[in-house]
Design a protein around this motif. Structure first.
Motif, PDB file in Angstrom:
ATOM      1  N   LEU A  38       2.782  -7.478  10.283  1.00 32.21           N
ATOM      2  CA  LEU A  38       2.399  -6.148  10.952  1.00 32.21           C
ATOM      3  C   LEU A  38       1.129  -5.747  10.379  1.00 32.21           C
ATOM      4  O   LEU A  38       1.001  -5.398   9.216  1.00 32.21           O
ATOM      5  N   ARG A  39      -0.089  -5.663  11.367  1.00 29.10           N
ATOM      6  CA  ARG A  39      -1.210  -5.429  10.943  1.00 29.10           C
ATOM      7  C   ARG A  39      -1.609  -3.976  10.879  1.00 29.10           C
ATOM      8  O   ARG A  39      -1.692  -3.372  11.760  1.00 29.10           O
ATOM      9  N   LEU A  40      -1.662  -3.404   9.710  1.00 33.07           N
ATOM     10  CA  LEU A  40      -1.644  -1.866   9.643  1.00 33.07           C
ATOM     11  C   LEU A  40      -2.941  -1.515   9.769  1.00 33.07           C
ATOM     12  O   LEU A  40      -3.831  -2.052   9.566  1.00 33.07           O
ATOM     13  N   TYR A  41      -3.110  -0.299  10.812  1.00 34.15           N
ATOM     14  CA  TYR A  41      -4.385   0.382  11.009  1.00 34.15           C
ATOM     15  C   TYR A  41      -4.392   1.511  10.195  1.00 34.15           C
ATOM     16  O   TYR A  41      -4.040   2.481  10.384  1.00 34.15           O
ATOM     17  N   VAL A  42      -5.364   1.345   9.004  1.00 32.66           N
ATOM     18  CA  VAL A  42      -4.966   2.411   8.067  1.00 32.66           C
ATOM     19  C   VAL A  42      -6.030   3.586   8.676  1.00 32.66           C
ATOM     20  O   VAL A  42      -5.498   4.895   8.291  1.00 32.66           O
ATOM     21  N   HIS A  43      -6.713   3.471   9.528  1.00 29.67           N
ATOM     22  CA  HIS A  43      -7.611   4.692  10.013  1.00 29.67           C
ATOM     23  C   HIS A  43      -6.867   5.482  10.939  1.00 29.67           C
ATOM     24  O   HIS A  43      -6.908   6.810  11.082  1.00 29.67           O
ATOM     25  N   THR A  44      -5.509   4.893  11.357  1.00 32.25           N
ATOM     26  CA  THR A  44      -4.817   5.749  12.103  1.00 32.25           C
ATOM     27  C   THR A  44      -3.748   6.473  11.221  1.00 32.25           C
ATOM     28  O   THR A  44      -2.734   7.170  11.933  1.00 32.25           O
ATOM     29  N   LEU A  45      -3.812   6.421  10.156  1.00 32.86           N
ATOM     30  CA  LEU A  45      -2.626   7.115   9.337  1.00 32.86           C
ATOM     31  C   LEU A  45      -2.935   8.733   9.381  1.00 32.86           C
ATOM     32  O   LEU A  45      -3.991   9.118   9.182  1.00 32.86           O
ATOM     33  N   THR A  46      -1.810   9.149   9.638  1.00 34.07           N
ATOM     34  CA  THR A  46      -1.880  10.762  10.134  1.00 34.07           C
ATOM     35  C   THR A  46      -0.805  11.343   9.315  1.00 34.07           C
ATOM     36  O   THR A  46       0.510  10.662   9.349  1.00 34.07           O
ATOM     37  N   ILE A  47      -0.892  12.401   8.822  1.00 37.03           N
ATOM     38  CA  ILE A  47      -0.002  13.095   7.897  1.00 37.03           C
ATOM     39  C   ILE A  47       0.150  14.368   8.397  1.00 37.03           C
ATOM     40  O   ILE A  47      -0.769  15.301   8.149  1.00 37.03           O
ATOM     41  N   ILE A  48       1.255  14.980   9.077  1.00 33.50           N
ATOM     42  CA  ILE A  48       1.318  16.376   9.588  1.00 33.50           C
ATOM     43  C   ILE A  48       2.440  17.065   9.118  1.00 33.50           C
ATOM     44  O   ILE A  48       3.618  16.527   9.138  1.00 33.50           O
ATOM     45  N   THR A  49       2.371  18.379   8.556  1.00 37.77           N
ATOM     46  CA  THR A  49       3.015  19.093   8.201  1.00 37.77           C
ATOM     47  C   THR A  49       2.771  20.283   8.837  1.00 37.77           C
ATOM     48  O   THR A  49       1.636  21.026   8.957  1.00 37.77           O
ATOM     49  N   LYS A  50       3.951  20.991   9.604  1.00 42.87           N
ATOM     50  CA  LYS A  50       3.808  22.263  10.333  1.00 42.87           C
ATOM     51  C   LYS A  50       2.771  22.407  11.019  1.00 42.87           C
ATOM     52  O   LYS A  50       2.027  23.227  11.124  1.00 42.87           O
ATOM     53  N   GLY A  51       2.342  21.132  11.831  1.00 47.50           N
ATOM     54  CA  GLY A  51       1.390  21.319  12.827  1.00 47.50           C
ATOM     55  C   GLY A  51       0.127  21.296  12.305  1.00 47.50           C
ATOM     56  O   GLY A  51      -1.164  20.962  12.926  1.00 47.50           O
ATOM     57  N   LYS A  52      -0.182  21.134  10.824  1.00 49.80           N
ATOM     58  CA  LYS A  52      -1.514  20.949  10.319  1.00 49.80           C
ATOM     59  C   LYS A  52      -1.577  19.859   9.490  1.00 49.80           C
ATOM     60  O   LYS A  52      -0.513  19.024   9.258  1.00 49.80           O
ATOM     61  N   GLU A  53      -2.554  19.130   9.373  1.00 47.71           N
ATOM     62  CA  GLU A  53      -2.942  17.890   8.555  1.00 47.71           C
ATOM     63  C   GLU A  53      -2.710  18.053   7.267  1.00 47.71           C
ATOM     64  O   GLU A  53      -3.282  19.039   6.537  1.00 47.71           O
ATOM     65  N   ASN A  54      -1.880  17.219   6.675  1.00 47.61           N
ATOM     66  CA  ASN A  54      -1.514  17.312   5.060  1.00 47.61           C
ATOM     67  C   ASN A  54      -2.425  16.160   4.522  1.00 47.61           C
ATOM     68  O   ASN A  54      -1.953  15.129   4.578  1.00 47.61           O
ATOM     69  N   LYS A  55      -3.169  16.472   3.809  1.00 43.62           N
ATOM     70  CA  LYS A  55      -4.054  15.427   2.926  1.00 43.62           C
ATOM     71  C   LYS A  55      -3.426  14.975   1.689  1.00 43.62           C
ATOM     72  O   LYS A  55      -3.159  15.684   0.963  1.00 43.62           O
ATOM     73  N   PRO A  56      -3.172  13.688   1.573  1.00 47.56           N
ATOM     74  CA  PRO A  56      -2.570  13.264   0.270  1.00 47.56           C
ATOM     75  C   PRO A  56      -3.350  13.485  -0.864  1.00 47.56           C
ATOM     76  O   PRO A  56      -4.486  13.251  -0.522  1.00 47.56           O
ATOM     77  N   SER A  57      -2.920  13.855  -2.085  1.00 48.31           N
ATOM     78  CA  SER A  57      -3.587  13.868  -3.284  1.00 48.31           C
ATOM     79  C   SER A  57      -3.934  12.479  -3.658  1.00 48.31           C
ATOM     80  O   SER A  57      -4.873  12.575  -4.724  1.00 48.31           O
ATOM     81  N   TYR A  58      -3.281  11.598  -3.503  1.00 45.26           N
ATOM     82  CA  TYR A  58      -3.474  10.207  -4.198  1.00 45.26           C
ATOM     83  C   TYR A  58      -3.114   9.206  -3.000  1.00 45.26           C
ATOM     84  O   TYR A  58      -2.144   9.278  -2.580  1.00 45.26           O
ATOM     85  N   ILE A  59      -3.873   8.397  -2.996  1.00 44.49           N
ATOM     86  CA  ILE A  59      -3.628   7.034  -2.021  1.00 44.49           C
ATOM     87  C   ILE A  59      -3.999   6.012  -2.835  1.00 44.49           C
ATOM     88  O   ILE A  59      -5.190   5.830  -3.268  1.00 44.49           O
ATOM     89  N   HIS A  60      -3.177   4.920  -2.641  1.00 42.08           N
ATOM     90  CA  HIS A  60      -3.494   3.651  -3.134  1.00 42.08           C
ATOM     91  C   HIS A  60      -3.037   2.604  -2.049  1.00 42.08           C
ATOM     92  O   HIS A  60      -1.972   2.667  -1.538  1.00 42.08           O
ATOM     93  N   TYR A  61      -4.141   2.045  -1.482  1.00 44.43           N
ATOM     94  CA  TYR A  61      -3.865   0.905  -0.445  1.00 44.43           C
ATOM     95  C   TYR A  61      -4.391  -0.319  -0.579  1.00 44.43           C
ATOM     96  O   TYR A  61      -5.357  -0.482  -1.071  1.00 44.43           O
ATOM     97  N   GLN A  62      -3.243  -1.285  -0.714  1.00 43.19           N
ATOM     98  CA  GLN A  62      -3.800  -2.676  -0.823  1.00 43.19           C
ATOM     99  C   GLN A  62      -3.507  -3.447   0.467  1.00 43.19           C
ATOM    100  O   GLN A  62      -2.385  -3.452   0.880  1.00 43.19           O
ATOM    101  N   PRO A  63      -4.613  -3.877   1.188  1.00 47.77           N
ATOM    102  CA  PRO A  63      -4.373  -4.593   2.526  1.00 47.77           C
ATOM    103  C   PRO A  63      -3.456  -5.957   2.248  1.00 47.77           C
ATOM    104  O   PRO A  63      -3.898  -6.735   1.214  1.00 47.77           O
ATOM    105  N   ALA A  64      -3.089  -6.392   3.392  1.00 49.40           N
ATOM    106  CA  ALA A  64      -2.446  -7.466   3.240  1.00 49.40           C
ATOM    107  C   ALA A  64      -3.257  -8.596   3.648  1.00 49.40           C
ATOM    108  O   ALA A  64      -4.557  -8.619   4.068  1.00 49.40           O
ATOM    109  N   GLN A  65      -2.843  -9.668   2.986  1.00 47.66           N
ATOM    110  CA  GLN A  65      -3.672 -11.110   3.474  1.00 47.66           C
ATOM    111  C   GLN A  65      -2.748 -12.028   4.036  1.00 47.66           C
ATOM    112  O   GLN A  65      -1.642 -11.943   3.568  1.00 47.66           O
TER     113      GLN A  65
END
Lengths: 488, 557
Positions: B372-399
């Motif tokens: 399943l090839r994730l598109y990280v740019h489509t990651l959205t986090i929405i709380t109460k109708g507003k965007e919620n920016k995560p304070s820490y992100i660690h992403y390791q893409p698949a090979q």
């Protein structure tokens, strides 16, 4: 082998003046295609001044200790000191004293021929005999020709795991404590340190609760005790075995030594031998597996004593039995010693130097035989599957195994026991690695009959016209044979 | 050795779950989380600790091992906060010692050996489903330094747990299934349940309060959910005999502690609605996961318990039927696959914070297989109708065919809110040999992991560790205001485009037929003998006329 003549012991009919060399060869045939040639190179000489001084000791044991620093300490070498017929160093009735190290004191037998016969007996005890070689090559000996003892010995391996298990089937009645750590350090470690030349050893222990034997013992009214008869012993191990836990973390064979404290309702429990007499050690061993000892708890002085009873195991008594079983499993028992032989007890190490050599000879021969078997079956596999792919690393392992086994044979024929053993170990490692390589799995290769099955849709329609025309030809030839009578 | 709990939840269709826990080493002391310079003991003589696991720990340099085998899914929303949840299938996470040079090799070897010990297909753990989380999993025992390169985490959602996994698990107990609480664990009852999770936790702990020496602790936990509402004609009463078809008769003689806890917490400050029989040895009050709980404790080691009757059959009866809803847990989550078609899709995760006034952060760990090839740019986090920016992100893409996607985020959940996390993916086409048997069943995506310090509604005070049930002590709370929760969401089942697997054979068949037909006619052409044909007996008209004449009885032309 050095034969050292003490003063006054030189036989009169020596062919040459001392020192001289002599070579004796003997062929031991294992089966039609395998035979082992034993070759003893004997160096005859007279004693040096130091040795003479050592031989002047009061007892054979002291002489043995004093002679030890003067000897050749290479593995597999032997030194025989020939004593005069009248020497008081050996007790009356014994003609041969085998020391703790690699030497023996031999009483001169008058003529050279008698002495040589005696020396041959000594060398067979101290290095190897036809039967010990046959035991090492037991896979190749035809069935029925092997003594039952030979199947008892452990197969040669690069390492062994020794597990001591305390079985307490009735923790409600007995709380059993054993100081296994102390006992291992005191009794087992010296033996294993000595054996470390042969293989790697690891020792561990465990306590298993509610582990019962597979046989219900029979109650004997006369002695008011419970008895396990010899013929039921084979059934004892199986249910216990499931609890022992496999050695998942290593591939070495496991030697199990079980100490069984019988349930309160089955105490005391005694093992009977085939004749119905109780076995004095109350223990038995299982070939290539290990040993079991039954440890009876003394009944409490007053019947009202509260349960659970606290039991402290007498480790000296237990370890004595287990070490004897360990020696048995390694084939170090000395049962065929002629009566006029006196063997020095190996002391705390549990193992004399020459016994170690004995083990090394047997294991080296066994390793060489194993490698040749492994490589033969690998070759047979390759013959069976024509298109198998041999990777470079597998090939190099095979080459290394062949080279090591050749060097082991050469070293062995030169009498370099240590080098031969190391080379044979390397050969075993390489050959096993090649044989068990995952790329050589038989099932990875597509069988030819299935390939044929897939192309049935091609072969079947193609066969139809061919078969029809064959039938037509047959019909026509038959017609042609009849034709001449019809013509005209 | 053992303590058990039977809890009761007066919720909808799952009035009862019973948790039995076994633990060999006991003392877990708060306040000794750090042990600098203490070396882990290497043991070769075992008394209670099973040798098979002990050897494994020693041989492979394991510092901490957590293995859970689970059948079914814990429905947090309806059953409440689990004491120890595990994802469906098999989960294994291991911290190795810093002395281990090749962690990947040790990990591979470890999973192979564990698969042998527990008869589970853990040998399918390889680089394509192993991840190295950076924040979600911390050592639970003594640890000096948390270099996450020594950590490995893998989930096999497809694993089916059954009797063959339970038997080796029971064998690890000092008394086996011969005595003590384990007598109750009969496979035919345990697997006739809504949720079954067995786990093994190995970690180093302090040997005593002064913490001068380290011991290995082995915890074996078993969580089972029985559904009595549907199987018991609408009655929610239960007893040990009804659940396990046997009763407790004795204790394991090796146990230093052996207790059964029954949750009899009163709800809504009403009068007690339920009664337990026989009378418990004591009643214990504790705050477990932010909730005040009352437990009826049966101490199996107390001599008075088996004096009156030979066996103990704990029974719970409701005084009157009631349908009070389970309080909704503060933190729960939900996950599903969105989108249509076989090309793209969307993973949606909903995280609920039902705390009335406190916000708290949560760490989300998402492991997605490479196909399943994730598109990280489509990651959205929405709380109460507003965007919620995560304070820490660690992403390791698949090979491809090497490693999975790893996404770790620290998200702040505002009070009384729902947070929706969506990420789109594209489905990859696998090689035809890479499909598992029955590929149309779909491909599992392991549960995502939520770890959070949840603020508790009730204030907690320091508990007496000796008294508190064992399940409460694996994650000791750092202070009184919050407690640790780890939740797992549903595993996902995703369909991948599957080829027609019979196609190669069809092609072979078709080609072969064409070749065979061509061959046949060619062969015919080559082998046929040609004769000069005599002039024909006339055309079609003449033949027809002859037929008619024959019918009429007139000689033919």
């Amino acid at each position: 082998m050095a034969v050292v003549f003490g003063p006054g012991s030189v036989p009169g009919d020596l062919p040459r003046p001392l020192p001289f060399r002599d070579v004796q060869e003997m062929e031991i045939s294992v089966n039609l295609r395998t035979s082992v040639t034993s070759r003893y190179e004997m160096r005859f000489r007279s004693t040096t001044a130091q040795e003479e001084a050592a031989l002047a000791a009061a007892t054979a044991r002291e002489a043995d200790a004093a002679l030890h620093p003067l000897q050749n300490t290479a593995l597999g070498s032997l030194t025989m000191y020939v004593l005069p017929e009248t020497s008081s160093l050996l007790p009356q009735g014994t003609n041969v004293y085998v020391g703790k190290h690699r030497s023996a004191l031999v009483r001169a037998g008058g003529s050279l021929a008698a002495l040589q016969a005696r020396l041959r007996e000594v060398t067979q005890v101290m290095s190897f005999t036809a039967s010990s070689i046959a035991a090492a090559l037991s896979d190749r000996v035809p069935d029925g020709q092997l003594s039952p003892d030979a199947r008892r010995y452990l197969k040669s391996s690069l390492g062994y795991e020794i597990t001591f298990s305390l079985l307490n089937p009735d923790p409600k009645s007995h709380t059993v404590d054993w100081d296994i750590e102390g006992a291992v350090n005191r009794y087992v470690k010296p033996v294993l340190d000595k054996l470390s030349l042969v293989a790697n050893f690891s020792v561990d222990s465990q306590i298993l609760y509610y582990a019962v034997l597979g046989v219900t013992p029979r109650y004997d009214k006369e002695s008011s005790s419970f008895l396990l008869s010899a013929h039921s012993l084979p059934h004892v191990i199986n249910p216990v075995e499931a609890r022992l836990g496999s050695s998942a973390a290593s591939l070495y064979p496991v030697l199990n030594f079980l100490l069984y404290v019988p349930e309160h309702s089955h105490s005391p429990l005694y093992i009977q031998d085939k004749d119905g007499a109780p076995v004095s050690t109350n223990a038995f061993h299982s070939p290539r597996w290990g040993g079991i000892m039954v440890y009876n708890v003394e009944a409490p002085a007053s019947p009202q004593a509260s349960l659970p009873l606290h039991v402290d195991v007498d480790m000296a008594r237990v370890m004595e039995v287990f070490l004897a079983q360990l020696r048995l499993l390694f084939g170090l028992s000395q049962e065929e010693v002629p009566p006029e032989f006196l063997l020095e007890s190996p002391g705390n190490e549990g193992l004399a130097d020459w016994e170690l050599d004995h083990l090394l000879w047997a294991h080296t021969v066994e390793n060489i035989a194993t490698v040749s078997t492994t490589l033969t079956s690998l070759a047979q596999l390759l013959d069976k599957i024509g298109n198998i792919v041999i990777k470079d690393d597998v090939a190099s392992e095979v080459y290394r195994a062949v080279a090591s086994v050749q060097s082991a044979v050469t070293e062995l024929s030169l009498g370099h026991l240590h080098g031969a053993f190391q080379a044979s170990k390397e050969a075993v490692t390489s050959s096993e690695r090649a044989f068990f390589d995952p790329s050589l799995l038989h099932l990875l290769y597509f069988p030819d009959d299935q390939k044929f099955a897939i192309y049935i849709p091609l072969f079947l329609p193609m066969a139809v016209p061919i078969l029809l025309s064959l039938a037509k030809i047959v019909r026509e030839t038959r017609l042609r044979k009849k034709e001449p009578t019809k013509m005209d | 050795e053992a303590s058990g709990i039977g809890r009761d939840h007066p919720c909808g269709s799952f009035p009862t779950h019973n948790t039995l826990r076994f633990c060999e080493a006991l003392a877990l002391l708060p306040g000794c989380g750090q042990a600098w310079g203490l070396t882990l003991p290497t043991v070769s003589h075992y008394r209670l600790f099973p040798k098979a696991l002990g050897r494994l720990v020693a041989a492979l340099g394991v510092r901490e091992l957590h293995l859970a085998l689970t059948q079914g899914f814990w429905r947090t929303r309806y059953w409440g906060q689990p004491p120890l949840q595990a994802p469906a299938g098999a989960e294994l996470w291991v911290w190795f010692q810093p002395t281990v040079t090749d962690v990947d090799k040790a990990w591979k070897e470890l999973s192979n050996i564990l698969s042998g010990i527990f008869c589970a297909s853990l040998n399918f753990i390889d680089s394509t489903n192993t991840v190295i989380p950076t924040a979600s999993f911390k050592p639970l025992g003594l640890a000096n330094g948390t270099d996450h390169h020594l950590l490995r985490y893998a989930v096999l959602p497809r694993e089916v747990v059954c009797t063959e996994n339970l038997t080796p698990w029971k064998k690890l107990l000092p008394c086996g299934s011969k005595a003590g609480l384990a007598v109750l664990l009969k496979a035919e009852r345990l697997f006739h349940s809504s949720y079954h999770s067995q786990a093994v936790h190995i970690r180093p702990i302090c040997r005593d309060a002064s913490c001068l020496a380290v011991s290995w602790e082995l915890r074996q936990t078993l969580t089972v959910v029985f559904d009595f509402f549907s199987s018991g004609q609408g009655k929610k009463d239960w007893s040990l005999f009804k659940m396990f078809s046997r009763t407790l008769t004795d204790t394991c003689p090796l146990a230093s502690q052996s207790k059964v806890y029954v949750d009899i917490s009163p709800k809504n400050k009403e009068k007690e609605l339920l009664e337990v029989s026989p009378a418990p040895t004591s009643v214990h009050e504790a705050i477990v996961q932010g909730d005040k709980k009352t437990y009826a404790v049966y101490d199996l080691l107390s001599p008075s318990l088996f004096n009156t009757s030979r066996s103990l059959n704990v029974q719970l009866k409701w005084k009157r039927p009631q349908d009070t809803e389970m309080p909704i847990p503060t933190l729960h989550a939900q996950r599903y696959v969105g989108g249509y078609g076989l090309q793209t899709g969307e993973i949606c995760t909903l995280i609920y914070n039902t705390h009335p006034y406190r916000a708290f952060p949560v760490i989300l760990l998402e492991t997605v297989p490479w196909y399943l090839r994730l598109y990280v740019h489509t990651l959205t986090i929405i709380t109460k109708g507003k965007e919620n920016k995560p304070s820490y992100i660690h992403y390791q893409p698949a090979q491809d065919r090497r490693r999975p996607h790893l996404l770790e985020m620290l998200i702040q959940l505002p009070a009384n809110s729902v947070t929706k996390i969506t990420i789109q993916f594209e489905r990859a086409l696998l090689k035809w040999t890479e499909y598992p048997p029955d590929p149309n069943h779909g491909f599992y995506v392991g549960s995502s992991v939520l770890s959070a310090l949840v603020p508790s509604v009730t204030a907690m005070k320091d508990m007496d560790v000796e008294q508190s049930p064992l399940f409460a002590s694996l994650f000791p709370s750092s202070d009184g205001s919050s407690y640790f929760v780890r939740l797992y969401t549903e595993p996902l089942l995703v369909n991948l485009p599957t080829p027609d697997f019979s196609m190669p054979y069809n092609v072979i068949c078709l080609t072969c037929t064409v070749v065979a037909v061509c061959y046949g006619s060619f062969y015919n052409l080559l082998t046929r003998t040609f004769h000069v044909e005599e002039p024909s007996r006339g055309g079609l008209a003449k033949r027809l006329a002859n037929v008619i004449r024959k019918l009429r009885g007139v000689p033919p032309l």
